[in-house]
Design an enzyme around this catalytic site. Structure first.
Site, PDB file in Angstrom:
ATOM      1  N   MET A  22     -11.595   8.454   5.542  1.00  0.00           N
ATOM      2  CA  MET A  22     -10.966   9.778   5.653  1.00  0.00           C
ATOM      3  C   MET A  22     -10.159   9.839   6.940  1.00  0.00           C
ATOM      4  SD  MET A  22     -14.029  12.290   4.351  1.00  0.00           S
ATOM      5  CE  MET A  22     -15.367  11.354   5.132  1.00  0.00           C
ATOM      6  N   ASN A 179      -3.393   5.239  -2.900  1.00  0.00           N
ATOM      7  CA  ASN A 179      -2.841   6.507  -2.414  1.00  0.00           C
ATOM      8  C   ASN A 179      -1.371   6.470  -2.010  1.00  0.00           C
ATOM      9  OD1 ASN A 179      -6.006   6.579  -0.975  1.00  0.00           O
ATOM     10  ND2 ASN A 179      -5.450   7.935  -2.652  1.00  0.00           N
ATOM     11  N   TYR A 181       0.266   4.111  -0.155  1.00  0.00           N
ATOM     12  CA  TYR A 181       0.648   3.380   1.053  1.00  0.00           C
ATOM     13  C   TYR A 181       1.202   2.005   0.668  1.00  0.00           C
ATOM     14  CZ  TYR A 181      -1.504   7.324   3.294  1.00  0.00           C
ATOM     15  OH  TYR A 181      -1.788   8.609   3.675  1.00  0.00           O
ATOM     16  N   ARG A 229      -8.963  -1.206  -1.646  1.00  0.00           N
ATOM     17  CA  ARG A 229      -9.039   0.106  -2.301  1.00  0.00           C
ATOM     18  C   ARG A 229      -7.818   0.280  -3.201  1.00  0.00           C
ATOM     19  NH1 ARG A 229      -9.461   6.365  -0.342  1.00  0.00           N
ATOM     20  NH2 ARG A 229     -11.457   6.783  -1.340  1.00  0.00           N
TER      21      ARG A 229
END
Length: 371
Positions: A22, A179, A181, A229
């Protein structure tokens, strides 16, 4: 299953519940982790989480930094500062992985009057506004198309940062391929419009992320965990899905796990929901189906209640991570094990107006979880 012990490579875990990465924008201006960050991460280990994945940590001084007050793993000073955090988590009984991140086109926190460029697979302007809680202001700029030299430099940055993570005492690293990136942008047909070996069909789009996984895996000791991820959605496009759906997922997960990823950490808004059609698998289930055997799958997304977390473990994932519920309950495993009530997450009190670590979080009296 939540409290069964297990392992990711050489990293032994007391249970199957971890803390998701986070963004907390709480490092020094030059990217050093702080004592407050050491307290923050250690609190989760004290509260019973078996492992923690750090916030995205930048990997080079050229283009990778995405936020003001983002930590790095580039310099000797960065390594020294992170060692304090790692020691605190280990002393509290936890395992800690460093998430290595290159922001790509999604550069949140560089001021609009700064002439620093951003790079991406292609010269595309993300169709969204930057996020205030991460120091962003205004629209994203149009990224520069990454050259062959840029791609080599980015890969070398990931390798060097992974080696620095090992020097700092981390148990492993997680490449940020989610996400929207940089690594994730290669998987996207909207951000990756290349006509070379890195653009086109799913086999080509996953080629560069696979090369990074392979390079990092080959540069660190065998016992050092290497994960990645993965998501379909992006910060700038939460509704984005891979055009070829499950067929693309099959290619992506097989190639990434074959390249040397010890684990694949999937993230979506609802980790238990069918992702590829009404009857298709969740993203975590697809990772389990298509990754090579013995690849650990970690699920993230909407798993903050024990029943839903157990459902994900029973269906697809080997491990689960919590984000917002971990912020609200840094002792979530302890509370669940003892039957205590769980607090609701209040975004206003934790991440607004900015996402930096608050004094309230550091003053929580979190009892150690029973082993």
């Amino acid at each position: 299953m939540l409290f069964d012990s297990t392992a990711v490579g050489a990293a032994k875990l007391d249970n199957r519940v971890g803390v998701a990465p986070m963004t907390r924008v709480s490092a020094t201006a030059d990217g050093r982790a702080t004592e407050e960050m050491a307290q923050y991460y250690a609190t989760f280990a004290t509260g019973g989480f078996s492992f923690v994945v750090t916030e995205g940590t930048y990997t080079d001084d050229a283009y990778s930094k995405g936020y003001l007050n983002q930590p790095g793993l580039v310099t000797t000073e960065h390594v020294r500062a992170w060692r304090t955090v790692v020691d605190a988590v280990h002393d509290a009984g936890g395992v800690i992985f460093a998430q290595l991140m290159h922001c790509g086109a999604q550069n949140q926190g560089i001021p609009s009057d700064c002439d620093q460029e951003t790079i991406a697979p292609s010269a595309v302007q993300p169709d969204a506004e930057k996020k205030e809680e991460y120091g962003g202001d205004g629209r994203y700029p149009t990224a520069k198309r990454a050259t062959t030299a840029d791609l080599a430099a980015v890969k070398n940055g990931f390798v060097a940062a992974a080696r620095n993570a090992h020097k700092a005492g981390f148990d492993g690293i997680e490449l940020h391929g989610a996400n929207g990136y940089f690594l994730n942008e290669f998987l996207s047909t909207s951000m990756n419009r290349r006509d070379d070996e890195y653009g086109g069909d799913p086999q080509a789009r996953v080629r560069y992320p696979t090369e990074v996984v392979s390079a990092v895996s080959g540069a660190v000791p065998e016992e050092f965990v290497v994960g990645i991820r993965i998501s379909q959605s992006m910060v700038t496009d939460y509704g984005y899905v891979w055009p070829k759906g499950e067929d693309a997922a099959a290619v992506f997960f097989e190639r990434l796990s074959t390249a040397g990823a010890d684990y694949i950490h999937t993230t979506e808004r609802d980790a238990t929901a069918s992702t590829f059609g009404e009857d298709g698998p969740s993203l975590a289930k697809a990772a389990k189906i298509y990754s090579v055997p013995d690849t650990v799958v970690i699920a993230n997304g909407g798993l903050g209640t024990p029943a839903v977390a157990r459902e994900s473990l029973g269906d697809a994932a080997d491990l689960v991570t919590l984000g917002r519920r971990a912020l609200a309950n840094p002792d979530w495993p302890h509370r669940v094990a003892t039957g205590a009530d769980l607090a609701e997450f209040d975004r206003t009190s934790r991440l607004k107006p900015e996402a930096s670590i608050s004094e309230e979080e550091l003053s929580l009296d979190v009892p150690p979880a029973e082993k």
